[in-house]
Scaffold this active site. Structure first.
Site, mmCIF file in Angstrom:
data_model
loop_
_atom_site.group_PDB
_atom_site.id
_atom_site.type_symbol
_atom_site.label_atom_id
_atom_site.label_comp_id
_atom_site.label_asym_id
_atom_site.label_seq_id
_atom_site.Cartn_x
_atom_site.Cartn_y
_atom_site.Cartn_z
ATOM 1 N N GLU A 244 -18.522 -25.982 42.615
ATOM 2 C CA GLU A 244 -18.834 -26.997 43.617
ATOM 3 C C GLU A 244 -17.545 -27.449 44.307
ATOM 4 O OE1 GLU A 244 -21.800 -28.213 44.838
ATOM 5 O OE2 GLU A 244 -20.259 -28.917 46.199
ATOM 6 N N ARG B 124 -16.356 -33.055 48.303
ATOM 7 C CA ARG B 124 -15.321 -34.082 48.189
ATOM 8 C C ARG B 124 -15.992 -35.440 48.093
ATOM 9 N NH1 ARG B 124 -13.041 -33.033 53.827
ATOM 10 N NH2 ARG B 124 -15.285 -32.725 54.045
ATOM 11 N N GLY C 25 -5.101 -38.193 42.515
ATOM 12 C CA GLY C 25 -5.834 -38.653 41.331
ATOM 13 C C GLY C 25 -7.261 -38.165 41.418
ATOM 14 N N CYS D 175 -10.972 -34.678 39.593
ATOM 15 C CA CYS D 175 -10.845 -33.210 39.666
ATOM 16 C C CYS D 175 -9.414 -32.685 39.673
ATOM 17 C CB CYS D 175 -11.591 -32.699 40.886
ATOM 18 S SG CYS D 175 -13.365 -32.836 40.689
HETATM 19 P P1 NAD Z 1 -19.843 -37.159 35.814
HETATM 20 O O1 NAD Z 1 -19.125 -37.571 34.614
HETATM 21 O O2 NAD Z 1 -19.937 -38.086 36.993
HETATM 22 O O3 NAD Z 1 -21.344 -36.734 35.438
HETATM 23 C C1 NAD Z 1 -21.693 -35.990 34.314
HETATM 24 C C2 NAD Z 1 -23.112 -36.389 33.901
HETATM 25 O O4 NAD Z 1 -23.546 -35.529 32.860
HETATM 26 C C3 NAD Z 1 -23.216 -37.808 33.345
HETATM 27 O O5 NAD Z 1 -24.214 -38.510 34.045
HETATM 28 C C4 NAD Z 1 -23.602 -37.612 31.858
HETATM 29 O O6 NAD Z 1 -24.430 -38.641 31.379
HETATM 30 C C5 NAD Z 1 -24.335 -36.281 31.951
HETATM 31 N N1 NAD Z 1 -24.419 -35.521 30.690
HETATM 32 C C6 NAD Z 1 -23.435 -35.176 29.834
HETATM 33 N N2 NAD Z 1 -23.921 -34.422 28.830
HETATM 34 C C7 NAD Z 1 -25.242 -34.277 29.066
HETATM 35 C C8 NAD Z 1 -26.298 -33.596 28.387
HETATM 36 N N3 NAD Z 1 -26.115 -32.893 27.266
HETATM 37 N N4 NAD Z 1 -27.550 -33.693 28.898
HETATM 38 C C9 NAD Z 1 -27.776 -34.379 30.027
HETATM 39 N N5 NAD Z 1 -26.823 -35.032 30.719
HETATM 40 C C10 NAD Z 1 -25.572 -34.976 30.239
HETATM 41 O O7 NAD Z 1 -19.189 -35.778 36.273
HETATM 42 P P2 NAD Z 1 -19.005 -35.210 37.752
HETATM 43 O O8 NAD Z 1 -17.890 -35.912 38.441
HETATM 44 O O9 NAD Z 1 -20.326 -35.108 38.414
HETATM 45 O O10 NAD Z 1 -18.482 -33.726 37.409
HETATM 46 C C11 NAD Z 1 -19.339 -32.759 36.839
HETATM 47 C C12 NAD Z 1 -18.618 -31.418 36.905
HETATM 48 O O11 NAD Z 1 -18.427 -31.032 38.278
HETATM 49 C C13 NAD Z 1 -17.229 -31.415 36.273
HETATM 50 O O12 NAD Z 1 -16.998 -30.178 35.677
HETATM 51 C C14 NAD Z 1 -16.301 -31.600 37.468
HETATM 52 O O13 NAD Z 1 -15.037 -31.054 37.246
HETATM 53 C C15 NAD Z 1 -17.038 -30.819 38.545
HETATM 54 N N6 NAD Z 1 -16.766 -31.246 39.909
HETATM 55 C C16 NAD Z 1 -16.670 -32.565 40.202
HETATM 56 C C17 NAD Z 1 -16.448 -32.961 41.531
HETATM 57 C C18 NAD Z 1 -16.326 -34.421 41.883
HETATM 58 O O14 NAD Z 1 -15.873 -34.715 42.995
HETATM 59 N N7 NAD Z 1 -16.706 -35.348 41.039
HETATM 60 C C19 NAD Z 1 -16.330 -31.991 42.546
HETATM 61 C C20 NAD Z 1 -16.455 -30.651 42.207
HETATM 62 C C21 NAD Z 1 -16.677 -30.281 40.877
#
Ligand code: NAD
Length: 451
Positions: A156, A159, A275, A278
């Protein structure tokens, strides 16, 4: 198509919502009851421009809902996207969430008679989808990936701050596939999107994501190294340096007679460091991966080190302006989010700055338009700071202000405003959002990164 998304954080919910808008039926699976409750009410658990309106619309249309019922969600859908967190803990990527999710999906797949595609969207190091996720899915489903069920890796690139726009109009879609059938079946969910789709193997898809993030982080650290060289001369303002560099038509090409300013330029600019959830964790994970592969990744190590020490530069500027002794001095920190237009404070440069100020016994008052007393994250609650409701309250009688986040609300502030409210109008600009000449000619002591 009916799609289940495991993990409904930033990525899971934004992805789910965009797929609902594209006409799919989406089930968001999470184990956080609070998130499930909010989503089903049409309220996003986090701030993102435009998300509440769209969520309300799609919840009302019943094209998206949230649940903690894992098995039912998997069995009802034909594609399951894993979007759980993959944080870096003690300098190592923590795969515990993804392993648990894979186990739960595998258990449900054991009861699924139809062909199902499992997709890793979480950012994971090369090899994790094939060597960790696949093995767990196979163990608990008692089925073979690429045979009985499909397996893909779909990084993904959204941003925070413009996540919906990025998800609904992506510049490209990368699909790592264990076999052609998996990729072909999964790509159907994006059939309405006309952007280029890159089909590759699982490992390449994983590295594309780390490379993209690390490239941006590298540009930022390079820009910050240049700011240190500029500062060392006492003659150069780094903002002028970037003006001179950005106008190169390889960076700012002409479209017709108009020279455009591409988004990449915002990364080639000096500030108080990167920061968020990611860049810091991903570049650290890539450094560890390089080490495991016995690759001497000096450039990546330097990018990390420059970023680690960059926030401290603002304290040096502060001390030049108000003296070395910060004890008892009220210092206002404007901005806690790692960048404007998000409420995400994970790994924000504000933290090392605040911690250093506390260590120096300064009285720290912070403000952020998106972080309020009633939603104070744990990370902040443990710090000896005051959280102000307004900028006026934060800077009232302060001896200096440190600007950490380039919120519009801060960009609009005038020298007069600082002069009228502060004890001493000292502004330390960590994002170089103010006009140096305007501020100094109006009696503000103005210092900033690269100045
Ligand atoms: P986040 O922490 O906001 O969300 C993760 C969610 O997963 C939480 O709601 C948590 O409760 C849930 N969860 C965890 N274990 C679970 C399980 N076993 N069953 C059901 N739900 C479960 O994380 P995020 O920022 O959305 O990032 C997710 C992934 O995407 C990461 O690997 C991150 O590096 C990647 N990513 C993030 C972004 C960003 O801008 N935030 C952009 C690109 C990629």
């Amino acid at each position: 198509m009916k799609i289940s998304i495991v993990g409904t954080g930033y990525v899971g919910l934004v992805t789910g919502l965009s797929l609902a808008v594209l006409g799919h039926e989406v089930i968001c699976v999470d184990n956080d009851q609070n998130k499930i409750f909010k989503i089903n009410k049409g309220c996003s658990p986090f701030y993102e421009p435009g998300i509440d309106e769209l969520l309300k619309q799609e919840v009302a249309k019943k094209s998206i809902y949230a649940t903690d019922n894992f098995e039912k969600s998997i069995l009802e859908s034909s594609v399951t996207i894993i979007a759980v967190g993959t944080p870096t803990v003690n300098s190592k990527i923590d795969l515990s969430f993804i392993k648990k999710a894979a186990k739960q999906i595998g258990e449900a797949l054991a009861k699924d008679d139809k062909y199902h595609v499992v997709v890793v969207k979480s950012t994971v190091l090369p090899g994790v989808t094939e060597n960790t996720v696949r093995l767990i899915l196979e163990k608990y489903s008692k089925k073979l990936a690429g045979n009985h069920f499909g397996l893909c890796m779909n990084p993904e690139f959204l941003r925070e701050g413009c996540a919906l726009e990025d998800a609904l109009q992506p510049d490209r879609i990368v699909i790592g596939q264990i076999d052609e059938k998996s990729g072909k079946e999964f790509a159907k969910i994006y059939s309405k999107l006309s952007c280029p789709k890159i089909f590759t193997n699982l490992w390449t898809a994983e590295l594309i994501k780390y490379t993209a993030n690390s490239l941006f982080a590298t540009l930022i650290s390079f820009a910050n190294e240049i700011s240190r060289i500029s500062e060392s001369t006492n003659k150069i303002d780094v903002v002028d340096v970037w003006k001179g560099v950005h106008l190169d038509k390889r960076l700012s090409p002409y479209v017709g007679k108009k020279q455009i300013r591409p988004g990449i330029l915002s990364y080639i600019f000096s500030g108080c460091g990167f920061g968020g959830s990611c860049f810091p964790k991903d570049i650290k994970a890539l450094a560890i991966f390089a080490k495991m592969q016995k690759v001497d990744a000096k450039l990546i190590e330097s990018v990390i080190n420059i970023n680690k020490t960059q926030p401290h530069r603002l304290i040096l500027h502060l001390k030049k302006a108000v003296g070395n002794d910060l004890k008892g001095k009220k210092i206002a920190v404007l901005g806690l989010a790692f960048k404007a237009n998000t409420d995400d404070i994970r790994e924000s440069s504000a933290f090392p700055i605040i911690e250093e100020l506390i260590l120096e016994k300064a009285k720290v008052v912070c403000h952020d338009p998106m972080v309020y007393k009633d939603n104070t994250p744990k990370q902040l609650a443990n710090l000896n700071i005051t959280l102000a409701k307004t900028v006026d309250e934060a800077i009232k009688n302060a001896e200096a202000v440190i600007v950490v986040t380039g919120w519009d609300e801060y960009i609009k502030l005038t020298p007069k405003f600082f002069k009228q409210n502060m004890k001493n109008a000292v502004v330390i600009d960590g994002r170089r959002i103010y006009d140096k000449n305007l501020f100094t000619s109006n009696g503000v002591i103005y210092k900033g990164i690269g100045l």
